[in-house]
Design a protein around this motif. Structure first.
Motif, PDB file in Angstrom:
ATOM      1  N   ILE A  78       0.874  -1.184   0.000  1.00  0.00           N
ATOM      2  CA  ILE A  78       0.000   0.000   0.000  1.00  0.00           C
ATOM      3  C   ILE A  78       0.907   1.229   0.000  1.00  0.00           C
ATOM      4  O   ILE A  78       1.754   1.384   0.891  1.00  0.00           O
ATOM      5  CB  ILE A  78      -0.923  -0.002   1.240  1.00  0.00           C
ATOM      6  CG1 ILE A  78      -1.818  -1.253   1.198  1.00  0.00           C
ATOM      7  CG2 ILE A  78      -1.753   1.275   1.296  1.00  0.00           C
ATOM      8  CD1 ILE A  78      -2.784  -1.381   2.361  1.00  0.00           C
ATOM      9  N   PHE A 110       0.981   8.767  -1.999  1.00  0.00           N
ATOM     10  CA  PHE A 110       0.666   9.409  -3.284  1.00  0.00           C
ATOM     11  C   PHE A 110       1.884  10.041  -3.955  1.00  0.00           C
ATOM     12  O   PHE A 110       1.858  10.331  -5.147  1.00  0.00           O
ATOM     13  CB  PHE A 110      -0.404  10.497  -3.080  1.00  0.00           C
ATOM     14  CG  PHE A 110       0.081  11.683  -2.285  1.00  0.00           C
ATOM     15  CD1 PHE A 110       0.791  12.702  -2.901  1.00  0.00           C
ATOM     16  CD2 PHE A 110      -0.144  11.770  -0.912  1.00  0.00           C
ATOM     17  CE1 PHE A 110       1.254  13.782  -2.171  1.00  0.00           C
ATOM     18  CE2 PHE A 110       0.317  12.843  -0.177  1.00  0.00           C
ATOM     19  CZ  PHE A 110       1.025  13.855  -0.805  1.00  0.00           C
ATOM     20  N   ASN A 111       2.966  10.270  -3.188  1.00  0.00           N
ATOM     21  CA  ASN A 111       3.998  11.166  -3.718  1.00  0.00           C
ATOM     22  C   ASN A 111       4.882  10.551  -4.797  1.00  0.00           C
ATOM     23  O   ASN A 111       5.364  11.267  -5.663  1.00  0.00           O
ATOM     24  CB  ASN A 111       4.829  11.762  -2.572  1.00  0.00           C
ATOM     25  CG  ASN A 111       5.414  10.712  -1.665  1.00  0.00           C
ATOM     26  OD1 ASN A 111       4.951   9.576  -1.650  1.00  0.00           O
ATOM     27  ND2 ASN A 111       6.425  11.073  -0.904  1.00  0.00           N
ATOM     28  N   ALA A 146      -1.806   5.095  -3.824  1.00  0.00           N
ATOM     29  CA  ALA A 146      -2.734   6.086  -3.272  1.00  0.00           C
ATOM     30  C   ALA A 146      -3.631   6.542  -4.417  1.00  0.00           C
ATOM     31  O   ALA A 146      -3.163   6.730  -5.552  1.00  0.00           O
ATOM     32  CB  ALA A 146      -1.956   7.262  -2.700  1.00  0.00           C
ATOM     33  N   ALA A 198      -4.979   9.328  -5.172  1.00  0.00           N
ATOM     34  CA  ALA A 198      -4.758  10.662  -5.747  1.00  0.00           C
ATOM     35  C   ALA A 198      -3.873  10.646  -6.995  1.00  0.00           C
ATOM     36  O   ALA A 198      -4.046  11.475  -7.894  1.00  0.00           O
ATOM     37  CB  ALA A 198      -4.145  11.576  -4.691  1.00  0.00           C
ATOM     38  N   GLY A 213      -7.952   1.985  -5.900  1.00  0.00           N
ATOM     39  CA  GLY A 213      -9.018   2.508  -5.041  1.00  0.00           C
ATOM     40  C   GLY A 213      -8.930   1.848  -3.669  1.00  0.00           C
ATOM     41  O   GLY A 213      -7.853   1.388  -3.273  1.00  0.00           O
ATOM     42  N   VAL A 247      -9.311  -0.753  -0.386  1.00  0.00           N
ATOM     43  CA  VAL A 247      -8.889  -2.157  -0.284  1.00  0.00           C
ATOM     44  C   VAL A 247      -9.990  -3.078   0.245  1.00  0.00           C
ATOM     45  O   VAL A 247      -9.758  -4.273   0.433  1.00  0.00           O
ATOM     46  CB  VAL A 247      -7.626  -2.323   0.590  1.00  0.00           C
ATOM     47  CG1 VAL A 247      -6.446  -1.625  -0.009  1.00  0.00           C
ATOM     48  CG2 VAL A 247      -7.884  -1.856   2.019  1.00  0.00           C
ATOM     49  N   PHE A 307       3.533  -1.009   3.999  1.00  0.00           N
ATOM     50  CA  PHE A 307       2.758   0.222   3.891  1.00  0.00           C
ATOM     51  C   PHE A 307       3.672   1.440   3.851  1.00  0.00           C
ATOM     52  O   PHE A 307       4.648   1.525   4.603  1.00  0.00           O
ATOM     53  CB  PHE A 307       1.826   0.323   5.110  1.00  0.00           C
ATOM     54  CG  PHE A 307       1.195   1.672   5.255  1.00  0.00           C
ATOM     55  CD1 PHE A 307       0.130   2.042   4.455  1.00  0.00           C
ATOM     56  CD2 PHE A 307       1.685   2.599   6.180  1.00  0.00           C
ATOM     57  CE1 PHE A 307      -0.442   3.307   4.570  1.00  0.00           C
ATOM     58  CE2 PHE A 307       1.113   3.858   6.300  1.00  0.00           C
ATOM     59  CZ  PHE A 307       0.047   4.213   5.498  1.00  0.00           C
ATOM     60  N   GLY A 365       2.934   5.648   4.110  1.00  0.00           N
ATOM     61  CA  GLY A 365       1.917   6.691   4.219  1.00  0.00           C
ATOM     62  C   GLY A 365       1.955   7.325   5.591  1.00  0.00           C
ATOM     63  O   GLY A 365       3.007   7.352   6.243  1.00  0.00           O
ATOM     64  N   SER A 366       0.803   7.788   6.039  1.00  0.00           N
ATOM     65  CA  SER A 366       0.777   8.560   7.284  1.00  0.00           C
ATOM     66  C   SER A 366       0.789   7.641   8.508  1.00  0.00           C
ATOM     67  O   SER A 366       0.436   6.457   8.430  1.00  0.00           O
ATOM     68  CB  SER A 366      -0.483   9.414   7.308  1.00  0.00           C
ATOM     69  OG  SER A 366      -1.605   8.564   7.304  1.00  0.00           O
ATOM     70  N   THR A 414      -2.780   6.124   9.304  1.00  0.00           N
ATOM     71  CA  THR A 414      -3.180   4.938   8.531  1.00  0.00           C
ATOM     72  C   THR A 414      -2.342   3.735   8.947  1.00  0.00           C
ATOM     73  O   THR A 414      -2.855   2.620   9.077  1.00  0.00           O
ATOM     74  CB  THR A 414      -3.018   5.206   7.013  1.00  0.00           C
ATOM     75  OG1 THR A 414      -3.633   6.444   6.700  1.00  0.00           O
ATOM     76  CG2 THR A 414      -3.629   4.107   6.191  1.00  0.00           C
ATOM     77  N   GLU A 465       6.531   2.494   6.509  1.00  0.00           N
ATOM     78  CA  GLU A 465       7.350   3.670   6.208  1.00  0.00           C
ATOM     79  C   GLU A 465       6.420   4.862   6.335  1.00  0.00           C
ATOM     80  O   GLU A 465       5.475   4.981   5.561  1.00  0.00           O
ATOM     81  CB  GLU A 465       7.882   3.601   4.770  1.00  0.00           C
ATOM     82  CG  GLU A 465       8.733   2.401   4.453  1.00  0.00           C
ATOM     83  CD  GLU A 465      10.042   2.396   5.198  1.00  0.00           C
ATOM     84  OE1 GLU A 465      10.429   3.448   5.742  1.00  0.00           O
ATOM     85  OE2 GLU A 465      10.668   1.326   5.252  1.00  0.00           O
ATOM     86  N   ARG A 466       6.636   5.728   7.309  1.00  0.00           N
ATOM     87  CA  ARG A 466       5.652   6.799   7.507  1.00  0.00           C
ATOM     88  C   ARG A 466       6.322   8.121   7.848  1.00  0.00           C
ATOM     89  O   ARG A 466       7.503   8.285   7.585  1.00  0.00           O
ATOM     90  CB  ARG A 466       4.641   6.356   8.562  1.00  0.00           C
ATOM     91  CG  ARG A 466       5.296   5.954   9.858  1.00  0.00           C
ATOM     92  CD  ARG A 466       4.319   5.354  10.829  1.00  0.00           C
ATOM     93  NE  ARG A 466       4.790   5.605  12.179  1.00  0.00           N
ATOM     94  CZ  ARG A 466       4.404   4.942  13.245  1.00  0.00           C
ATOM     95  NH1 ARG A 466       3.501   3.988  13.138  1.00  0.00           N
ATOM     96  NH2 ARG A 466       4.891   5.232  14.428  1.00  0.00           N
ATOM     97  N   SER A 474       8.187  11.457   8.882  1.00  0.00           N
ATOM     98  CA  SER A 474       9.549  11.537   9.383  1.00  0.00           C
ATOM     99  C   SER A 474       9.967  12.999   9.395  1.00  0.00           C
ATOM    100  O   SER A 474       9.832  13.690   8.388  1.00  0.00           O
ATOM    101  CB  SER A 474      10.448  10.719   8.448  1.00  0.00           C
ATOM    102  OG  SER A 474      11.767  10.756   8.876  1.00  0.00           O
ATOM    103  N   LEU A 518      13.851   8.854   8.958  1.00  0.00           N
ATOM    104  CA  LEU A 518      14.404   8.069   7.858  1.00  0.00           C
ATOM    105  C   LEU A 518      15.863   8.407   7.627  1.00  0.00           C
ATOM    106  O   LEU A 518      16.693   7.532   7.393  1.00  0.00           O
ATOM    107  CB  LEU A 518      13.633   8.358   6.570  1.00  0.00           C
ATOM    108  CG  LEU A 518      12.167   7.955   6.573  1.00  0.00           C
ATOM    109  CD1 LEU A 518      11.453   8.524   5.365  1.00  0.00           C
ATOM    110  CD2 LEU A 518      12.060   6.441   6.579  1.00  0.00           C
ATOM    111  N   HIS A 539      16.258   1.762   3.504  1.00  0.00           N
ATOM    112  CA  HIS A 539      15.318   2.886   3.525  1.00  0.00           C
ATOM    113  C   HIS A 539      14.286   2.555   4.600  1.00  0.00           C
ATOM    114  O   HIS A 539      13.573   1.560   4.498  1.00  0.00           O
ATOM    115  CB  HIS A 539      14.651   3.059   2.162  1.00  0.00           C
ATOM    116  CG  HIS A 539      13.579   4.113   2.169  1.00  0.00           C
ATOM    117  ND1 HIS A 539      13.854   5.418   2.498  1.00  0.00           N
ATOM    118  CD2 HIS A 539      12.251   4.056   1.910  1.00  0.00           C
ATOM    119  CE1 HIS A 539      12.724   6.117   2.431  1.00  0.00           C
ATOM    120  NE2 HIS A 539      11.742   5.311   2.090  1.00  0.00           N
TER     121      HIS A 539
END
Ligand code: NAP
Length: 673
Positions: free
Chosen positions: A155, A158-159, A184, A186, A214, A216, A231, A233-234, A237, A257-258, A260, A421, A470
């Motif tokens: 998951i 968006f970046n 994501a 977006a 879209g 899950v 995952f 994201g934020s 989530t 990974e969220r 940082s 990170l 990472h």
């Protein structure tokens, strides 16, 4: 008409017709695409991945999977332009495309290459040395890694719709685990095109890749302990996913990974006029503006000595003034918009929280419009007691300057991020570098030490690299991705095997000490790669080492070290009984003993691994050699294969005096003369 994005499930495209969400362009808000996952059967997707994708991938060796990754990279490279064209609508400029599109493809290439070079032509990995478990040597242990028999659910944020997907996909596929990937929403139109290209290429076997465009649905309720949930994201989530009842009950492997709050730390020696000062200004500016600051690794906290604050503020303000957010398609645009109006609103909310404890020293957030947000530099007057600048991530072109009086304060400020990170440190002073590096490393997945010596070649603060970890502890999620093969092993189970050397050697197709080592009448150098058998052995006749041999070798090579030439001095050395043979003399004599000289299928010796001299050899001692085929691996070229030999030198008392692994190339059967 607005395009409708499809998901890819059970090896077929799924076109949604209900519950469609419209995705706006970052540039001007016009609808770019619509998507929905209503009607997707998530349970069937998971079952399909396990039964079809997993079985198909596990039937391939690491090398075959690596070759497919390389083919994918080549295929996607040929379609970069269409991906760039789509990517503008995410707000990305040309230089941003390079990170997302080229960076994603580069990661596929990197894993393809590592898989071929660092993994065996097998379906499992033997890890580390064998463990002797009995005095007789008839019971040993070793560790192997085999692919999990579930599915990797990815998951993404968006970046980086391309890089974020491919940097997770490559290690999972190389490990042999099928993937269900979800971008994501977006920016999912870029990810959808990448997946379409992958599927059209036919390079991955059926079931290896499925795509959710879209929500899950109930996907997570179908996961088990054989699955991996990875995952990006934020933090909010991430917590919701980790605490999902099925994920926690079934101990589903979870990688996060969220957020940082990454720091850049300037040391006191890096005053204006030094290369490190200039590097600092350049790096902070770049990190605040690339992808309009929507990078998980971007610098959010700028930590500087109090005496340099005014210089830093002036220099950064002058640089940031050059970045006026504009249409990313224009040639001269240096910074595009954020990914959406919603993202700009979320950055402004974060700014409101930050300005309760920090003041704006550069930039005017009131100039934001649409998804466009100008760079904003804040200054926190009391960073050691403030909380927001260390906790609130404004995921845009925003960073906070904070000053320190002592190095201990600088370390405390970095630690207040509670795990990031990456951090970068700017100094040319070895003592500052030591204090700062070892003071902050435990809080980070990566630390960049930037100075004049490496500046030209540096990949920069914000670039995760396939060969390096990472991820980061604490706030950053506690996850690790990439890091070379470390990232592959997340998708594999490590099992300790116990048994007899014979059984474990035959199962792992690797000769192990204590396993049968039959001496064959024909010298193995006379046999081509395909007719060599793991375990077959040459046992040589003995050769006595004389003082003349030692002196001849010493004069011939120039190695007249006293341990070989001076009886009294050698005897005074705690390791030697008196004059001893050179280790390299023993290696040379060993080759002289085991080599079969006539031209044949053995083509070349290309090195030694794990060489150890274990016992001194004195004049009058004799040595013999046992040479055993340890492992065979096909090379990339079809003409030959690599053979690893275990070589043991022992003396007249059957004591091992030296041991190493010899690496050779042998011709394949159809190419042997
Ligand atoms: P987000 O809102 O948490 O969304 C991330 C992903 O989770 C999206 O694919 C989203 O799908 C999905 N998602 C949201 N709710 C879900 C749920 N209940 N079940 C399953 N999936 C769910 O984060 P974002 O706004 O996209 O990304 C920005 C954040 O990511 C920032 O905080 C940034 O620091 C972090 N980030 C971290 C890294 C890293 O490597 N550490 C990299 C990039 C970004 P939808 O889009 O469909 O809602």
């Amino acid at each position: 008409m607005t395009a409708i994005l499809n998901s890819y499930a059970l090896d077929a495209w799924f076109t949604p017709s209900q519950g469609l969400t419209t995705i706006p362009s970052a540039i001007d808000g016009r609808p770019v695409a619509q998507t929905s996952t209503q009607g997707l059967d998530f349970a069937a997707m998971v079952a399909h991945a396990r039964a079809i994708g997993g079985a198909n991938l596990r039937a391939l060796t690491f090398h075959q999977r690596a070759e497919r990754l390389k083919a994918l990279a080549v295929h996607l490279s040929a379609h970069k332009d269409e991906l760039y064209a789509l990517s503008f609508d995410t707000g990305a400029t040309k230089r941003d495309h390079f990170i997302d599109i080229d960076g994603g493809i580069g990661t596929l290439y990197a894993y393809a290459s590592r898989g071929r070079k660092e993994l065996p032509a097998e379906r499992f990995v033997v890890e580390g040395a064998t463990e002797p478990l009995s005095k007789t040597g008839n019971f040993i242990g070793l560790h192997v890694l085999t692919p999990l028999q579930g599915v990797a659910v990815h998951i993404n944020a968006f970046n980086f719709p391309c890089w974020g997907m491919l940097e997770k996909l490559a290690p999972a596929i190389l490990a042999g685990v099928p993937v269900i990937t979800k971008p994501a929403t977006a920016t999912s139109y870029v990810a959808e095109r990448v997946v379409r290209l992958i599927i059209q290429s036919g390079i991955l076997p059926p079931g290896a890749l499925q795509f959710i465009c879209g929500g899950v649905g109930d996907l997570l309720s179908h996961l088990t302990g054989q699955d991996v949930l990875s995952f990006t994201g934020s933090a909010a989530t991430s917590r919701a996913l980790r605490d999902h009842p099925t994920v926690s009950r079934n101990a589903v492997r979870f990688i996060a990974e969220r957020d940082s709050l990454n720091a850049a730390v300037l040391a006191p020696d890096a005053v204006p006029g030094t290369p490190e000062f200039d590097l600092f200004i350049k790096e902070v500016t770049r990190e605040m503006t690339v992808k309009a600051g929507q990078k998980c690794t971007a610098i959010r906290r700028i930590i500087v000595p109090r005496a340099l604050e005014a210089d830093i503020t002036a220099a950064l303000s002058a640089q940031l003034a050059k970045f006026i957010p504009a249409d990313p398609r224009a040639e001269d645009t240096r910074m595009g918009p954020l990914a959406s109006v919603a993202q700009r609103q979320s950055v402004q909310e974060a700014l409101a929280a930050l300005t309760r404890e920090a003041e704006i020293v550069f930039g005017d957030p009131a100039k934001a419009h649409g998804a466009y947000m100008p760079p904003v530099l804040l200054r926190c007057a009391h960073p050691l007691t403030a909380t927001a600048p260390h906790e609130v991530e404004a995921f845009g072109p925003v960073a906070t300057l904070m000053v320190y009086d002592t190095l201990a304060d600088a370390l405390a400020l970095v630690a207040k991020g509670e795990g990031s990170l990456v951090a970068s440190v700017y100094t040319y002073d070895p003592a500052y570098a030591d204090t700062l590096l070892f003071g902050i490393a435990a809080y980070h997945g990566r630390v960049l030490l930037l100075d004049r010596d490496c500046a030209k070649d540096s990949t920069g603060h914000g670039s995760p690299l396939p060969g390096l970890i990472h991820g980061g502890p604490g706030r950053a999620g506690g996850g690790e991705e990439m890091g070379g093969l470390r990232g592959v092993f997340h998708y594999m189970q490590r099992a300790a095997l116990q048994g007899s050397p014979a059984r474990l050697a035959s199962l792992t197709r690797t000769w192990l000490p204590g396993a049968p080592a039959p001496v064959t009448p024909e010298h193995p150098f006379r046999r081509d790669y395909d007719h060599l058998h793991v375990g077959e052995t040459v046992l040589t006749k003995p050769r006595t080492i004389t003082l003349d041999d030692i002196e001849h070798f010493a004069h011939f090579t120039g190695d007249e070290f006293y341990a070989h030439m001076d009886e009294q001095a050698a005897a005074a050395n705690p390791f030697f009984p008196g004059r001893v043979a050179h280790g390299y003399l023993l290696l040379s004599f060993a080759a002289g003993l085991f080599v079969d000289p006539a031209p044949g299928p053995l083509l070349a010796n290309y090195g030694l691994d794990h060489l150890r001299f274990l016992k001194p050899v004195s004049p009058g001692d004799s040595i013999r050699v046992r040479l055993t085929v340890k492992r065979k691996s096909p090379a990339r070229q079809p003409e030959y294969g690599e053979v690893r030999w275990d070589v043991e030198l022992f003396n007249q008392h059957e004591e091992t005096v030296a041991r190493y692994e010899l690496l050779t190339m042998s011709a394949r059967a159809r190419h042997a003369g």
